[in-house]
Design an enzyme around this catalytic site. Structure first.
Site, PDB file in Angstrom:
ATOM      1  N   TYR A   1      -2.960  -0.815  10.167  1.00 17.26           N
ATOM      2  CA  TYR A   1      -2.859  -1.036   8.715  1.00 17.26           C
ATOM      3  C   TYR A   1      -1.507  -0.543   8.211  1.00 17.26           C
ATOM      4  O   TYR A   1      -0.804  -1.226   7.461  1.00 17.26           O
ATOM      5  CB  TYR A   1      -4.009  -0.296   8.017  1.00 17.26           C
ATOM      6  CG  TYR A   1      -4.106  -0.546   6.526  1.00 17.26           C
ATOM      7  CD1 TYR A   1      -4.717  -1.701   6.039  1.00 17.26           C
ATOM      8  CD2 TYR A   1      -3.607   0.369   5.605  1.00 17.26           C
ATOM      9  CE1 TYR A   1      -4.825  -1.933   4.680  1.00 17.26           C
ATOM     10  CE2 TYR A   1      -3.705   0.146   4.241  1.00 17.26           C
ATOM     11  CZ  TYR A   1      -4.323  -1.013   3.783  1.00 17.26           C
ATOM     12  OH  TYR A   1      -4.423  -1.244   2.428  1.00 17.26           O
TER      13      TYR A   1
ATOM     14  N   SER B   1       0.869  -1.190   0.000  1.00 20.98           N
ATOM     15  CA  SER B   1       0.000   0.000   0.000  1.00 20.98           C
ATOM     16  C   SER B   1       0.897   1.228   0.000  1.00 20.98           C
ATOM     17  O   SER B   1       2.101   1.139   0.275  1.00 20.98           O
ATOM     18  CB  SER B   1      -0.843  -0.019   1.283  1.00 20.98           C
ATOM     19  OG  SER B   1      -1.398   1.248   1.557  1.00 20.98           O
TER      20      SER B   1
HETATM   21  P1  NAP Z   1     -11.532  -5.747  -0.459  1.00 16.51           P
HETATM   22  O1  NAP Z   1     -12.428  -5.292  -1.542  1.00 16.51           O
HETATM   23  O2  NAP Z   1     -11.948  -5.598   0.958  1.00 16.51           O
HETATM   24  O3  NAP Z   1     -11.108  -7.265  -0.755  1.00 16.51           O
HETATM   25  C1  NAP Z   1     -10.290  -7.994   0.102  1.00 16.51           C
HETATM   26  C2  NAP Z   1     -10.735  -9.449   0.107  1.00 16.51           C
HETATM   27  O4  NAP Z   1      -9.871 -10.191   0.989  1.00 16.51           O
HETATM   28  C3  NAP Z   1     -12.166  -9.595   0.683  1.00 16.51           C
HETATM   29  O5  NAP Z   1     -12.902 -10.528  -0.055  1.00 16.51           O
HETATM   30  C4  NAP Z   1     -11.888 -10.084   2.080  1.00 16.51           C
HETATM   31  O6  NAP Z   1     -12.955 -10.766   2.683  1.00 16.51           O
HETATM   32  C5  NAP Z   1     -10.693 -10.985   1.827  1.00 16.51           C
HETATM   33  N1  NAP Z   1     -10.058 -11.336   3.099  1.00 16.51           N
HETATM   34  C6  NAP Z   1      -9.742 -10.512   4.117  1.00 16.51           C
HETATM   35  N2  NAP Z   1      -9.262 -11.210   5.141  1.00 16.51           N
HETATM   36  C7  NAP Z   1      -9.273 -12.519   4.763  1.00 16.51           C
HETATM   37  C8  NAP Z   1      -8.921 -13.729   5.408  1.00 16.51           C
HETATM   38  N3  NAP Z   1      -8.494 -13.768   6.677  1.00 16.51           N
HETATM   39  N4  NAP Z   1      -9.052 -14.891   4.723  1.00 16.51           N
HETATM   40  C9  NAP Z   1      -9.527 -14.890   3.462  1.00 16.51           C
HETATM   41  N5  NAP Z   1      -9.889 -13.771   2.811  1.00 16.51           N
HETATM   42  C10 NAP Z   1      -9.775 -12.596   3.463  1.00 16.51           C
HETATM   43  O7  NAP Z   1     -10.161  -4.962  -0.534  1.00 16.51           O
HETATM   44  P2  NAP Z   1      -9.255  -4.486  -1.775  1.00 16.51           P
HETATM   45  O8  NAP Z   1      -9.270  -3.025  -1.799  1.00 16.51           O
HETATM   46  O9  NAP Z   1      -9.538  -5.264  -3.004  1.00 16.51           O
HETATM   47  O10 NAP Z   1      -7.861  -4.872  -1.153  1.00 16.51           O
HETATM   48  C11 NAP Z   1      -7.027  -5.905  -1.610  1.00 16.51           C
HETATM   49  C12 NAP Z   1      -5.630  -5.660  -1.052  1.00 16.51           C
HETATM   50  O11 NAP Z   1      -5.144  -4.414  -1.542  1.00 16.51           O
HETATM   51  C13 NAP Z   1      -5.589  -5.540   0.474  1.00 16.51           C
HETATM   52  O12 NAP Z   1      -4.418  -6.147   0.959  1.00 16.51           O
HETATM   53  C14 NAP Z   1      -5.549  -4.039   0.700  1.00 16.51           C
HETATM   54  O13 NAP Z   1      -4.954  -3.695   1.913  1.00 16.51           O
HETATM   55  C15 NAP Z   1      -4.718  -3.613  -0.483  1.00 16.51           C
HETATM   56  N6  NAP Z   1      -4.849  -2.194  -0.858  1.00 16.51           N
HETATM   57  C16 NAP Z   1      -6.053  -1.660  -1.194  1.00 16.51           C
HETATM   58  C17 NAP Z   1      -6.105  -0.325  -1.559  1.00 16.51           C
HETATM   59  C18 NAP Z   1      -7.386   0.348  -1.949  1.00 16.51           C
HETATM   60  O14 NAP Z   1      -7.378   1.583  -2.108  1.00 16.51           O
HETATM   61  N7  NAP Z   1      -8.465  -0.357  -2.116  1.00 16.51           N
HETATM   62  C19 NAP Z   1      -4.957   0.446  -1.564  1.00 16.51           C
HETATM   63  C20 NAP Z   1      -3.753  -0.134  -1.203  1.00 16.51           C
HETATM   64  C21 NAP Z   1      -3.707  -1.465  -0.863  1.00 16.51           C
HETATM   65  P3  NAP Z   1     -13.891  -9.919   3.739  1.00 16.51           P
HETATM   66  O15 NAP Z   1     -14.674  -8.951   2.903  1.00 16.51           O
HETATM   67  O16 NAP Z   1     -14.698 -10.974   4.403  1.00 16.51           O
HETATM   68  O17 NAP Z   1     -12.936  -9.225   4.682  1.00 16.51           O
END
Ligand code: NAP
Length: 251
Positions: free
Chosen positions: A156, A143
């Site tokens: 985070y 991130s």
């Molecule tokens: P998201 O839409 O919340 O998707 C994350 C997925 O991971 C969800 O389906 C979530 O399930 C699943 N997950 C979380 N904990 C888990 C566990 N213990 N076991 C199995 N699955 C699990 O988030 P996203 O934005 O796509 O994020 C993906 C990655 O990118 C993350 O690591 C996030 O920190 C990173 N990121 C995101 C952004 C952004 O702006 N969106 C920016 C920088 C980095 P639940 O919904 O049940 O939790």
């Protein structure tokens, strides 16, 4: 397709593949020819269907990756199904927003467990199989908060700093065995993770003003970086944290 980016015959495991960035990157890898093992605690059927429509294989593996036995089981099932794992994207992650002064132990532990500990043990478990074959690509999703501290998200930020350091530590040990360990640091992306943030008009305004590209990222915006780091094109790239942020960090 240029052969350097061709993933035909490769098997990729992507965690958090049911939605958001994980779904976007899974489809990107499938577009470059890979078959997919889709891991999530939510349903991944829609991602699987999209990938099958592209003519690639996709298998959904339901798992909560919070514990080591769950990690070992999902990796074992994935290898049983497709024989091996060539590419691992550690994308599953969570965020908790509370001012640091009130931040709870639970919010600290939950976030550190999934975002940092699970990333390390997924790398170790899949890395053992890759090591035997002297080949493998691991991409950890970090991130902007691997570089800066963020606001009201202390666990985070700590966990994403850890993701960058895990990536470098493993690259130092495993590059000599033919494994590439790198990370992608996405900027502000439109997914569930940022849903609450996008409801805050003040924060949204200040974020928008700083993004040189003039827009938030979409899951598809990570596909190029994911294909690059998963493919032969990145064979001499080790321990790198690749920003895909519309220029945010350049400001
Ligand atoms: P998201 O839409 O919340 O998707 C994350 C997925 O991971 C969800 O389906 C979530 O399930 C699943 N997950 C979380 N904990 C888990 C566990 N213990 N076991 C199995 N699955 C699990 O988030 P996203 O934005 O796509 O994020 C993906 C990655 O990118 C993350 O690591 C996030 O920190 C990173 N990121 C995101 C952004 C952004 O702006 N969106 C920016 C920088 C980095 P639940 O919904 O049940 O939790």
């Amino acid at each position: 397709m240029h052969p350097l980016f061709d993933l035909t015959g490769k098997v990729a495991m992507v965690t958090g593949a049911g939605t958001g960035l994980g779904a976007g990157m899974s489809k990107g890898l499938a577009g470059a020819g890979a078959d997919l093992l889709l891991v999530d605690r939510i349903d991944t059927d829609e991602t699987a269907k999209d990938i099958q429509t592209m003519g690639r294989k996709a298998m959904s593996l339901a798992a909560d990756l919070s514990t080591l036995p769950a990690i070992e089981e999902v990796v074992r099932k994935g290898i049983e199904k497709f024989g091996h794992i060539d590419i691992l994207i550690n994308n599953a992650g969570i965020i908790r927003r509370t001012p640091a002064i009130d931040f709870s132990e639970k919010d600290w532990d939950d976030v550190m467990a999934v975002n940092a500990k699970t990333v390390f043990f997924m790398c170790q478990t899949v890395g053992r199989d890759m090591m035997k074959r002297k080949s493998g690509k691991i991409i950890n999703i970090a991130s902007l908060l691997a570089f800066s501290g963020g606001i009201t998200v202390p666990s985070y930020a700590a966990s994403k700093g850890a993701v960058a350091q895990i990536t470098k530590a493993l690259a130092n040990e495993w590059a000599q065995h033919g494994l590439n360990i790198n990370a992608i640091a996405p900027g502000y992306m439109v997914t569930n993770n940022t849903a609450n943030l996008r409801k805050d008009p003040e924060r949204t305004k200040s974020i928008n003003e700083r993004i040189p590209a003039g827009r938030w990222g979409m899951p598809e915006d990570l596909q190029g970086a994911a294909i690059f780091l998963a493919s032969k094109a990145s064979d001499y790239v080790n321990g790198h944290v690749l920003l895909v942020d519309g220029g945010w960090m350049a400001r």
